[in-house]
Design a protein around this motif. Structure first.
Motif, PDB file in Angstrom:
ATOM      1  N   GLY A   1    -131.767  61.830 -63.031  1.00 46.30           N
ATOM      2  CA  GLY A   1    -132.957  61.957 -62.193  1.00 46.30           C
ATOM      3  C   GLY A   1    -133.413  63.395 -62.103  1.00 46.30           C
TER       4      GLY A   1
ATOM      5  N   TYR B   1    -137.109  65.729 -60.397  1.00 47.51           N
ATOM      6  CA  TYR B   1    -138.517  65.869 -60.000  1.00 47.51           C
ATOM      7  C   TYR B   1    -139.127  64.553 -59.502  1.00 47.51           C
ATOM      8  CZ  TYR B   1    -137.113  69.956 -62.395  1.00 47.51           C
ATOM      9  OH  TYR B   1    -136.369  71.035 -62.768  1.00 47.51           O
TER      10      TYR B   1
ATOM     11  N   TYR C   1    -143.012  66.722 -56.346  1.00 51.08           N
ATOM     12  CA  TYR C   1    -142.086  67.849 -56.368  1.00 51.08           C
ATOM     13  C   TYR C   1    -142.878  69.160 -56.375  1.00 51.08           C
ATOM     14  CZ  TYR C   1    -138.129  70.752 -57.723  1.00 51.08           C
ATOM     15  OH  TYR C   1    -137.149  71.720 -57.754  1.00 51.08           O
TER      16      TYR C   1
ATOM     17  N   ARG D   1    -137.876  73.714 -65.594  1.00 49.03           N
ATOM     18  CA  ARG D   1    -136.442  73.671 -65.931  1.00 49.03           C
ATOM     19  C   ARG D   1    -136.011  74.978 -66.591  1.00 49.03           C
ATOM     20  NH1 ARG D   1    -134.000  68.473 -65.341  1.00 49.03           N
ATOM     21  NH2 ARG D   1    -132.139  69.329 -66.288  1.00 49.03           N
TER      22      ARG D   1
ATOM     23  N   LEU E   1    -132.978  76.613 -64.748  1.00 42.96           N
ATOM     24  CA  LEU E   1    -131.687  76.141 -65.242  1.00 42.96           C
ATOM     25  C   LEU E   1    -131.291  76.907 -66.495  1.00 42.96           C
ATOM     26  CD1 LEU E   1    -132.462  72.304 -64.940  1.00 42.96           C
ATOM     27  CD2 LEU E   1    -131.421  73.778 -63.251  1.00 42.96           C
TER      28      LEU E   1
ATOM     29  N   ALA F   1    -122.885  72.312 -66.911  1.00 39.67           N
ATOM     30  CA  ALA F   1    -123.067  70.858 -66.961  1.00 39.67           C
ATOM     31  C   ALA F   1    -124.192  70.468 -66.007  1.00 39.67           C
ATOM     32  CB  ALA F   1    -121.768  70.147 -66.610  1.00 39.67           C
TER      33      ALA F   1
ATOM     34  N   SER G   1    -126.276  70.331 -62.645  1.00 41.31           N
ATOM     35  CA  SER G   1    -125.771  70.335 -61.266  1.00 41.31           C
ATOM     36  C   SER G   1    -124.302  69.954 -61.278  1.00 41.31           C
ATOM     37  CB  SER G   1    -126.506  69.308 -60.413  1.00 41.31           C
ATOM     38  OG  SER G   1    -127.876  69.572 -60.407  1.00 41.31           O
TER      39      SER G   1
ATOM     40  N   PRO H   1    -129.779  69.495 -49.635  1.00 39.69           N
ATOM     41  CA  PRO H   1    -129.498  70.046 -50.966  1.00 39.69           C
ATOM     42  C   PRO H   1    -128.187  70.829 -50.985  1.00 39.69           C
ATOM     43  CG  PRO H   1    -131.720  70.639 -50.260  1.00 39.69           C
ATOM     44  CD  PRO H   1    -131.026  70.035 -49.067  1.00 39.69           C
TER      45      PRO H   1
ATOM     46  N   ALA I   1    -127.382  72.876 -53.138  1.00 39.09           N
ATOM     47  CA  ALA I   1    -127.708  74.259 -53.526  1.00 39.09           C
ATOM     48  C   ALA I   1    -127.899  75.125 -52.283  1.00 39.09           C
ATOM     49  CB  ALA I   1    -128.976  74.285 -54.393  1.00 39.09           C
ATOM     50  N   TRP I   2    -128.521  74.573 -51.278  1.00 44.85           N
ATOM     51  CA  TRP I   2    -128.766  75.328 -50.033  1.00 44.85           C
ATOM     52  C   TRP I   2    -127.437  75.615 -49.327  1.00 44.85           C
ATOM     53  CZ3 TRP I   2    -127.955  74.557 -44.784  1.00 44.85           C
ATOM     54  CH2 TRP I   2    -128.629  75.454 -43.928  1.00 44.85           C
TER      55      TRP I   2
ATOM     56  N   PRO J   1    -127.521  77.875 -57.346  1.00 40.49           N
ATOM     57  CA  PRO J   1    -126.081  77.881 -57.081  1.00 40.49           C
ATOM     58  C   PRO J   1    -125.400  76.513 -57.187  1.00 40.49           C
ATOM     59  CG  PRO J   1    -127.331  78.198 -55.052  1.00 40.49           C
ATOM     60  CD  PRO J   1    -128.319  78.173 -56.164  1.00 40.49           C
ATOM     61  N   LEU J   2    -126.176  75.476 -57.476  1.00 34.85           N
ATOM     62  CA  LEU J   2    -125.561  74.159 -57.686  1.00 34.85           C
ATOM     63  C   LEU J   2    -124.946  74.076 -59.091  1.00 34.85           C
ATOM     64  CD1 LEU J   2    -125.084  71.430 -56.455  1.00 34.85           C
ATOM     65  CD2 LEU J   2    -127.401  70.757 -57.067  1.00 34.85           C
TER      66      LEU J   2
ATOM     67  N   GLU K   1    -120.669  65.951 -59.303  1.00 35.30           N
ATOM     68  CA  GLU K   1    -121.455  65.011 -60.114  1.00 35.30           C
ATOM     69  C   GLU K   1    -120.835  64.945 -61.512  1.00 35.30           C
ATOM     70  OE1 GLU K   1    -125.953  65.229 -60.397  1.00 35.30           O
ATOM     71  OE2 GLU K   1    -125.410  65.656 -62.456  1.00 35.30           O
TER      72      GLU K   1
HETATM   73  N1  EPU Z   1    -132.015  75.946 -52.862  1.00 34.01           N
HETATM   74  C1  EPU Z   1    -131.483  77.044 -52.221  1.00 34.01           C
HETATM   75  N2  EPU Z   1    -131.126  78.129 -52.992  1.00 34.01           N
HETATM   76  C2  EPU Z   1    -131.313  78.136 -54.348  1.00 34.01           C
HETATM   77  C3  EPU Z   1    -131.860  77.017 -54.994  1.00 34.01           C
HETATM   78  C4  EPU Z   1    -132.205  75.918 -54.215  1.00 34.01           C
HETATM   79  O1  EPU Z   1    -131.324  77.071 -51.011  1.00 34.01           O
HETATM   80  O2  EPU Z   1    -130.979  79.140 -54.974  1.00 34.01           O
HETATM   81  C5  EPU Z   1    -132.430  74.804 -52.021  1.00 34.01           C
HETATM   82  C6  EPU Z   1    -133.918  74.851 -51.788  1.00 34.01           C
HETATM   83  O3  EPU Z   1    -134.166  74.454 -50.467  1.00 34.01           O
HETATM   84  C7  EPU Z   1    -134.473  73.807 -52.713  1.00 34.01           C
HETATM   85  C8  EPU Z   1    -133.332  72.817 -52.723  1.00 34.01           C
HETATM   86  O4  EPU Z   1    -132.145  73.588 -52.672  1.00 34.01           O
HETATM   87  O5  EPU Z   1    -135.646  73.223 -52.243  1.00 34.01           O
HETATM   88  C9  EPU Z   1    -133.326  71.912 -53.920  1.00 34.01           C
HETATM   89  O6  EPU Z   1    -133.246  72.688 -55.109  1.00 34.01           O
HETATM   90  P1  EPU Z   1    -133.846  72.143 -56.480  1.00 34.01           P
HETATM   91  O7  EPU Z   1    -135.243  71.740 -56.287  1.00 34.01           O
HETATM   92  O8  EPU Z   1    -133.567  73.182 -57.529  1.00 34.01           O
HETATM   93  O9  EPU Z   1    -133.071  70.815 -56.772  1.00 34.01           O
HETATM   94  P2  EPU Z   1    -131.567  70.346 -56.506  1.00 34.01           P
HETATM   95  O10 EPU Z   1    -131.548  69.384 -55.367  1.00 34.01           O
HETATM   96  O11 EPU Z   1    -130.660  71.515 -56.419  1.00 34.01           O
HETATM   97  C10 EPU Z   1    -131.736  68.215 -57.988  1.00 34.01           C
HETATM   98  C11 EPU Z   1    -130.979  67.600 -59.129  1.00 34.01           C
HETATM   99  C12 EPU Z   1    -131.323  68.310 -60.434  1.00 34.01           C
HETATM  100  C13 EPU Z   1    -132.816  68.161 -60.674  1.00 34.01           C
HETATM  101  C14 EPU Z   1    -133.561  68.788 -59.476  1.00 34.01           C
HETATM  102  C15 EPU Z   1    -135.042  68.582 -59.553  1.00 34.01           C
HETATM  103  C16 EPU Z   1    -128.926  66.737 -58.174  1.00 34.01           C
HETATM  104  C17 EPU Z   1    -127.447  66.901 -58.028  1.00 34.01           C
HETATM  105  N3  EPU Z   1    -129.557  67.684 -58.877  1.00 34.01           N
HETATM  106  O12 EPU Z   1    -131.264  69.537 -57.867  1.00 34.01           O
HETATM  107  O13 EPU Z   1    -130.641  67.625 -61.476  1.00 34.01           O
HETATM  108  O14 EPU Z   1    -133.219  68.805 -61.865  1.00 34.01           O
HETATM  109  O15 EPU Z   1    -133.130  68.154 -58.243  1.00 34.01           O
HETATM  110  O16 EPU Z   1    -135.376  67.287 -59.264  1.00 34.01           O
HETATM  111  O17 EPU Z   1    -129.480  65.773 -57.648  1.00 34.01           O
HETATM  112  C18 EPU Z   1    -128.639  67.608 -62.726  1.00 34.01           C
HETATM  113  O18 EPU Z   1    -128.406  66.512 -62.201  1.00 34.01           O
HETATM  114  O19 EPU Z   1    -127.838  68.127 -63.539  1.00 34.01           O
HETATM  115  C19 EPU Z   1    -129.836  68.318 -62.353  1.00 34.01           C
HETATM  116  C20 EPU Z   1    -130.120  69.547 -62.804  1.00 34.01           C
END
Ligand code: EPU
Length: 341
Positions: free
Chosen positions: A133, A135, A200, A226, A230, A239, A241, A276, A278-279, A301-302, A337
């Motif tokens: 998945g 965006y 998104y 991306r 990424l 790999a 996330s 998230p 990442a947050w 950071p994920l 994951e």
């Molecule tokens: N964020 C931070 N700091 C950062 C980066 C992000 O705080 O440095 C927070 C922000 O609030 C941001 C939120 O994290 O809005 C989400 O970040 P992002 O949009 O980059 O998406 P994500 O939730 O980290 C998920 C998927 C990704 C996919 C993106 C876009 C999972 C585990 N990961 O990441 O999938 O590309 O959304 O839809 O669900 C993957 O599965 O390998 C992958 C890359």
């Protein structure tokens, strides 16, 4: 019958078969080219009691040690249109096709459905197991059927999408039926009329576009996002996330929101909120931090990266340290994951 004998490689390096670029070996490795070949291989392996692991593009794997058994990999490659009308097209795709080659081809034909999932590493077979998945779209939204071979019997079985028990990065093939069926082809249903998902953040700019954007335009925008966020798999091993985004009870979210008013979140249901990862990891100060040859990617950071000849232990330890600090600070247990092998 086939004319060529099945090519079996022994003591085979898996470095090219995992996007982390980790060094591990498989006792045997077999690329097969057809369903018939797969069935024949399975019957041979079954008699020998050999442990079997099936892999795709290796974009979601962490090899923690050598694999003392046989690794199978599909080279079944075709993209065929099963039906096409003025609304929909049904496309059947071999499990060994690179996922993004499929997305590129669908965008070229201006079929809508896979464009938000552009540029995800990996192969078609794994897309249906992992429910990839990005965006605002998950692949289950375009899956109609999953064609498989049962490992034990060598018999074909077609799963309708409704039988696949899809969830966030989850399916029946990762749970109840893990290792029991091998995906040989996936049947996708795409739209021949424009249906776009532009919720998104950075994709919203396509809304101001004159008319509805083409699938190719959405694909191009997704690839640009991306590439900016990424790591390029060829340049820096990862790999994608490493952890799933945790879904927590609403009380846990409220406790965090009391101290951090700006915590990003998505409401899943009345009782559950997704935060998230990442947050959470960012708040713990992990961005750019190193542990041995492994590191936390500076821009996201994920993602854990193989910065400099990382060992599997470097990556596993770093993941554990991150999990511990998120648990301590937020009382949330992250779960990977990535699949540990
Ligand atoms: N964020 C931070 N700091 C950062 C980066 C992000 O705080 O440095 C927070 C922000 O609030 C941001 C939120 O994290 O809005 C989400 O970040 P992002 O949009 O980059 O998406 P994500 O939730 O980290 C998920 C998927 C990704 C996919 C993106 C876009 C999972 C585990 N990961 O990441 O999938 O590309 O959304 O839809 O669900 C993957 O599965 O390998 C992958 C890359």
């Amino acid at each position: 019958m086939r004319d060529m004998p099945i090519a079996i490689s022994h003591n085979y390096s898996l470095r090219e078969h995992n996007t982390f670029g980790l060094e591990a070996k498989a006792r045997q490795f077999i690329d097969y080219n057809s369903v018939e070949e797969l069935v024949e291989i399975l019957s041979i392996l079954r008699d020998s009691g050999e442990p079997i692991l099936h892999i795709g593009g290796g974009s979601n794997l962490l090899f923690t040690r050598d694999f003392e058994g046989t690794i199978l990999h599909s080279c079944i490659k075709f993209i065929e249109e099963v039906s096409h009308d003025d609304q929909e097209v049904v496309v059947r795709v071999g499990s060994g096709v690179k996922w993004d080659e499929f997305c590129a081809e669908m965008a070229r034909r201006n079929y809508y459905g896979s464009e938000n999932l552009s540029y995800i590493p990996g192969e078609v077979g794994a897309s249906a197991i992992q429910n990839i998945g990005a965006y605002g779209v998950e692949v289950e939204s375009i899956i109609q059927q999953v064609e498989t071979i049962e490992v034990l019997s060598g018999e074909p079985r077609v799963f309708d999408k409704s039988e696949c028990e899809y969830g966030y990065r989850d399916s029946i093939f990762k749970n109840r039926l893990q290792g029991k069926y091998i995906v040989t082809a996936v049947v996708y249903r795409l739209s021949t009329v424009p249906v776009v998902h532009l919720d998104y953040g950075p994709l919203q700019q396509l809304r101001s576009h004159e008319g509805v954007p083409t699938a190719q335009e959405v694909r191009d925008a997704v690839i640009a996002i991306r590439q900016s966020k990424l790591p390029e798999p060829d340049e820096l091993g990862s790999a994608g996330s490493f952890f799933k985004n945790p879904v927590v009870p609403v009380e846990v979210f409220r406790q965090i929101a009391a101290s951090y008013t700006d915590v990003p979140h998505y409401v899943i249901s009345e009782d559950e909120i997704k935060i998230p990862a990442a947050w959470l990891i960012d708040q713990c100060g992990w961005k750019g931090k190193r542990h041995g040859g492994a590191a936390v990617y500076e821009k996201q950071p994920l993602i854990l990266v193989n910065k400099d000849h990382a060992t599997p232990a470097d990556i596993m330890e770093l993941a554990t340290l991150i999990e511990q600090s998120v648990l301590e600070k937020f009382n949330i247990q992250l779960s990977p994951e990535v699949n540990y092998i």
